[in-house]
Design a protein around this motif. Structure first.
Motif, mmCIF file in Angstrom:
data_model
loop_
_atom_site.group_PDB
_atom_site.id
_atom_site.type_symbol
_atom_site.label_atom_id
_atom_site.label_comp_id
_atom_site.label_asym_id
_atom_site.label_seq_id
_atom_site.Cartn_x
_atom_site.Cartn_y
_atom_site.Cartn_z
ATOM 1 N N ASP A 14 0.835 -1.200 0.000
ATOM 2 C CA ASP A 14 0.000 0.000 0.000
ATOM 3 C C ASP A 14 0.869 1.250 0.000
ATOM 4 N N LEU A 15 0.211 2.363 -0.137
ATOM 5 C CA LEU A 15 0.932 3.635 -0.310
ATOM 6 C C LEU A 15 1.681 4.032 0.961
ATOM 7 N N ASN A 16 1.162 3.653 2.133
ATOM 8 C CA ASN A 16 1.871 3.970 3.384
ATOM 9 C C ASN A 16 3.198 3.247 3.455
ATOM 10 N N LEU A 18 4.968 2.270 0.957
ATOM 11 C CA LEU A 18 5.876 2.902 -0.011
ATOM 12 C C LEU A 18 6.500 4.172 0.570
ATOM 13 N N GLN A 19 5.654 4.950 1.256
ATOM 14 C CA GLN A 19 6.147 6.207 1.831
ATOM 15 C C GLN A 19 7.219 5.908 2.895
ATOM 16 N N ARG A 22 10.391 5.187 1.143
ATOM 17 C CA ARG A 22 11.016 6.424 0.627
ATOM 18 C C ARG A 22 11.795 7.133 1.751
ATOM 19 N N LEU A 65 9.961 3.543 -7.004
ATOM 20 C CA LEU A 65 8.910 3.996 -6.092
ATOM 21 C C LEU A 65 7.726 4.580 -6.886
ATOM 22 N N LYS A 66 8.078 5.370 -7.898
ATOM 23 C CA LYS A 66 7.040 6.021 -8.685
ATOM 24 C C LYS A 66 6.180 4.971 -9.400
ATOM 25 N N ARG A 68 5.839 1.825 -8.676
ATOM 26 C CA ARG A 68 5.050 1.022 -7.732
ATOM 27 C C ARG A 68 3.840 1.824 -7.239
ATOM 28 N N ARG A 69 4.031 3.147 -7.015
ATOM 29 C CA ARG A 69 2.925 3.961 -6.546
ATOM 30 C C ARG A 69 1.810 3.997 -7.612
ATOM 31 N N GLU A 70 2.230 4.176 -8.855
ATOM 32 C CA GLU A 70 1.227 4.217 -9.931
ATOM 33 C C GLU A 70 0.466 2.891 -10.025
ATOM 34 N N GLU A 73 -1.958 2.703 -7.104
ATOM 35 C CA GLU A 73 -3.100 3.602 -7.320
ATOM 36 C C GLU A 73 -4.034 3.037 -8.387
#
Ligand code: FA5
Length: 328
Positions: A14-16, A18-19, A22, A65-66, A68-70, A73
């Motif tokens: 999930d996005l958390n 990933l953050q 980062r 990261l980008k 994976r985020r896409e 989402e």
């Protein structure tokens, strides 16, 4: 570190997460930042190559990261779309649609005909007094004609009206001639109910008062109504009979060909006549004449639409009611 970092990014769900990665690698106190800061400690000839490879890894990680985020989402949007999926090609729900009762349609049809002939449509109370239902219509106490219209009485001496004629009296007491009115409405009689008699049924009454109104006007009005209802060739007939509130009085019938059965015959509709002088006296009218007629709507509807038993109108059976949903 490169492999571990890329593997962790690929596994982030999930996005958390990933953050957090980062921050761990690229943040101010992140691993790569720390390594960049450590470059100064290296001998100058190694510094350049090490710096280049750290920066390359930083770019690669940012790129991973980008992407994976896409991807995450995209999955979220897909899940939302799936949960809100709406198939507009599915057949809709049919909501039941009500319709007007056959008798309501017959009433509307009749009042339309009379309006087109210049009559006003008025209605009166179903709970009446003896004075309006009988006395002022020239049915004195103990008059035998009262027996033909037995009804239901309240404890305070009022009654359920046995016909729409009391509205003749009510209207004349509150209006001045000349006028033409029709009165549709419910009426009640203490009947032994059978296929052609109900204890509650409907009548429509017409009353025309003015100077020089004659029996010829009465016959003309009945002809006009019958032709509007049944076609231009329709004939009508008046036969003498007795009602206390008219003189002379008649029953009227129309010569009518039933389109369902193809048979023709006299269809007796109701009573009519010239308003009795005693009725005019009871309402204080002088120097005028008038005619009235009234008939039962169930009778008309039964013959016209082939309803064999009057009780079908009030049984509430949808199989009966649904047969009369279309235009009449
Ligand atoms: C009358 O009620 C008079 N008021 C009609 C009238 C008006 C005469 C104006 C003169 C001038 P009668 O009792 O005949 O008349 O009833 C009229 C019609 O009501 C009958 O022809 C019949 O179609 C209908 N009717 C009478 N009794 C019943 C019943 N129990 N069930 C269904 N329809 C009925």
């Amino acid at each position: 570190m490169r492999e571990q970092a890329l593997a962790e990014v690929a596994d982030a769900t999930d996005l958390n997460a990933l953050q957090a990665l980062r921050v761990r690698y690229l943040g101010k106190k992140g691993e790569l930042t720390r390594q960049l800061k450590g470059l100064g400690a290296l001998p100058p000839d190694e510094r350049r190559a090490a710096g280049a490879s750290i920066n390359a890894l930083k770019e690669e990680l940012e790129d991973a990261l980008k992407r994976r985020r896409e991807a995450l989402e995209g999955e979220a949007v897909a899940r939302q779309l799936e949960s809100e999926r709406l198939d507009v090609t599915l057949p809709g729900y049919g909501y039941p649609v009500g319709g007007l009762h056959l008798l309501t349609r017959v009433t509307n049809r009749l009042t339309d005909v009379f309006r087109s002939m210049g009559y006003d449509v008025v209605v009166g109370p179903e709970l009446e007094t003896d004075a309006y239902n009988f006395q002022k219509l020239n049915f004195p106490d103990e008059h035998p004609a009262r027996d033909t219209q037995d009804t239901f009485w309240t404890e305070d001496g009022r009654l359920l009206r046995t016909h729409t004629s009391p509205m003749q009296v009510r209207y004349m007491l509150s209006h001045a001639p000349p006028f033409k009115i029709v009165v549709p409405g419910k009426v009640f009689r203490n009947e032994a109910v059978d296929a052609t008699h109900e204890a509650m049924f409907h009548q429509i009454e017409a009353l025309v008062v003015g100077e020089h109104i004659t029996m010829a006007d009465l016959h003309g009005a009945i002809n006009q109504m019958a032709r509007a209802l049944f076609g231009p060739e329709t004939k009508t007939r008046l036969l003498p009979t007795y009602f206390p509130f008219v003189e002379p009085g008649a029953e009227f019938a129309v010569w009518w060909k039933n389109p369902r059965t193809g048979r023709a015959g006299w269809l007796e509709l109701g009573g009519c006549g010239m308003v009795h002088p005693n009725v005019f006296k009871a309402v204080g009218y002088e120097g005028v004449t008038g005619f009235a007629f009234g008939f039962g709507l169930e009778r008309l509807a039964m013959v016209s639409y082939g309803v064999p038993d009057i009780r079908y109108f009030y049984g509430g059976d949808l199989r009966v009611l649904r047969q009369f949903r279309g235009e009449l």
